[in-house]
Structures are given as C-alpha cells and as structure tokens.
Write a protein that holds these residues in place. Structure first.
Motif, PDB file in Angstrom:
ATOM      1  N   ALA A  46       0.836  -1.198   0.000  1.00  0.00           N
ATOM      2  CA  ALA A  46       0.000   0.000   0.000  1.00  0.00           C
ATOM      3  C   ALA A  46       0.872   1.250   0.000  1.00  0.00           C
ATOM      4  CB  ALA A  46      -0.927  -0.014   1.207  1.00  0.00           C
ATOM      5  N   GLY A  47       2.046   1.172   0.603  1.00  0.00           N
ATOM      6  CA  GLY A  47       2.950   2.312   0.635  1.00  0.00           C
ATOM      7  C   GLY A  47       3.559   2.624  -0.720  1.00  0.00           C
ATOM      8  N   THR A  48       3.835   1.597  -1.535  1.00  0.00           N
ATOM      9  CA  THR A  48       4.419   1.849  -2.850  1.00  0.00           C
ATOM     10  C   THR A  48       3.414   2.464  -3.817  1.00  0.00           C
ATOM     11  OG1 THR A  48       3.912  -0.388  -3.595  1.00  0.00           O
ATOM     12  CG2 THR A  48       6.094  -0.015  -2.646  1.00  0.00           C
ATOM     13  N   LEU A  49       2.127   2.334  -3.513  1.00  0.00           N
ATOM     14  CA  LEU A  49       1.100   2.939  -4.366  1.00  0.00           C
ATOM     15  C   LEU A  49       0.839   4.396  -4.019  1.00  0.00           C
ATOM     16  CD1 LEU A  49      -1.522   0.082  -4.659  1.00  0.00           C
ATOM     17  CD2 LEU A  49       0.229   0.752  -6.284  1.00  0.00           C
ATOM     18  N   ALA A  64      -6.496  -1.973  -3.508  1.00  0.00           N
ATOM     19  CA  ALA A  64      -5.810  -1.325  -4.627  1.00  0.00           C
ATOM     20  C   ALA A  64      -4.458  -1.976  -4.895  1.00  0.00           C
ATOM     21  CB  ALA A  64      -5.631   0.162  -4.329  1.00  0.00           C
ATOM     22  N   ALA A  65      -3.764  -2.368  -3.834  1.00  0.00           N
ATOM     23  CA  ALA A  65      -2.474  -3.045  -4.000  1.00  0.00           C
ATOM     24  C   ALA A  65      -2.657  -4.394  -4.685  1.00  0.00           C
ATOM     25  CB  ALA A  65      -1.800  -3.219  -2.643  1.00  0.00           C
ATOM     26  N   ALA A  66      -3.696  -5.122  -4.307  1.00  0.00           N
ATOM     27  CA  ALA A  66      -3.953  -6.425  -4.924  1.00  0.00           C
ATOM     28  C   ALA A  66      -4.304  -6.274  -6.398  1.00  0.00           C
ATOM     29  CB  ALA A  66      -5.076  -7.137  -4.182  1.00  0.00           C
ATOM     30  N   GLU A  67      -5.096  -5.262  -6.733  1.00  0.00           N
ATOM     31  CA  GLU A  67      -5.454  -5.041  -8.137  1.00  0.00           C
ATOM     32  C   GLU A  67      -4.228  -4.650  -8.962  1.00  0.00           C
ATOM     33  OE1 GLU A  67      -8.679  -2.291  -8.471  1.00  0.00           O
ATOM     34  OE2 GLU A  67      -9.942  -3.455  -7.119  1.00  0.00           O
ATOM     35  N   SER A  94     -10.146  -7.883   1.610  1.00  0.00           N
ATOM     36  CA  SER A  94     -10.218  -6.963   0.475  1.00  0.00           C
ATOM     37  C   SER A  94      -9.113  -7.246  -0.537  1.00  0.00           C
ATOM     38  CB  SER A  94     -10.143  -5.521   0.953  1.00  0.00           C
ATOM     39  OG  SER A  94      -8.908  -5.285   1.566  1.00  0.00           O
ATOM     40  N   ALA A  95      -7.972  -7.750  -0.077  1.00  0.00           N
ATOM     41  CA  ALA A  95      -6.910  -8.119  -1.012  1.00  0.00           C
ATOM     42  C   ALA A  95      -7.339  -9.316  -1.859  1.00  0.00           C
ATOM     43  CB  ALA A  95      -5.629  -8.432  -0.254  1.00  0.00           C
TER      44      ALA A  95
END
Length: 128
Positions: A46-49, A64-67, A94-95
């Motif tokens: 999540a931090g890299t996004l 969002a990270a998983a997508e 959610s992932a």
C-alpha cells in the motif's frame, strides 16, 4: 503481396502459475507474487502505491495493492495463482477480492498465520 494466415506470427504467451503471498499487518499490506519455486517476481504494498501514514492500513489500500499486482501479473502471462495469507490486519479479505476482480484464476487459498501452541515455559514465580 498478400500474406497467408499461416504466415502471420502470433505472440505466444506462456500460461504461468504463481503464488501470491499476502502479509497483512496493522500498519500496511504487503503483497508478493512468486513463481512456484519461491523466486520473487513482483512486489506491491500500500505504501508503494502512494498511500501514506494511517491510510496504508485501510481496506481500500489493500484492495488497490492487490489489483495493481494482479494487473502486472496478468500482463506477464500469469493466469492461475495460489494465495497464501499471513497476518492479523484488516486488509486480508479486500486483497482477495482485489485479486478476484482480475482475470486471474485462484486455485487455492491458504491461511499460513503462525499460531503459538502454548509457547515457551513461563519464568518461575517470585517468592517474596
């Protein structure tokens, strides 16, 4: 000059399988895609996004990270995955939903969170 259909070269994409490791902590969600031998192919958190501070620990950030990881994997030719979940954070479900939204086929979901079985022997009681 006309070209026959048999002469047209088509891009061959090998259908690969991989393992997605989801580590959900209280502060962040880390998602890693490895091949079947365990070599890391992609890593997203999540931090890299671009999510900062307390927004990293939200359910939306983990989805969002998983997508993002799923789209990278699909472009590289991965079609089937095995999901391994570790941790006690909020972003686990959610992932998985984010991975299911993509075109990847999930073969198996495993929970690999380490659980202590009684642990170490406690220190002896104080005699006062």
């Amino acid at each position: 000059m006309l070209v026959k259909k048999s002469q047209i070269s088509r891009k061959f994409i090998e259908k690969k399988s991989g393992i997605v490791h989801i580590q959900s902590t209280t502060n962040n969600t880390l998602i890693t895609l490895t091949d079947l031998e365990g070599n890391t192919q992609f890593f997203v958190s999540a931090g890299t996004l671009g999510f900062k501070n307390s927004r990293k620990s939200t359910v939306y950030a983990s989805g969002a990270a998983a997508e993002a990881l799923a789209s990278k994997a699909f472009n590289e030719g991965y079609r089937t995955i095995i999901v391994k979940i570790k941790g006690l954070g909020y972003g686990k479900k959610s992932a998985i939903r984010g991975l299911q939204k993509s075109n990847l086929v999930i073969k198996q979901i495993q929970e690999v969170t380490p659980i202590a079985h009684n642990g170490c022997r406690p220190p002896k009681k104080r005699r006062v």
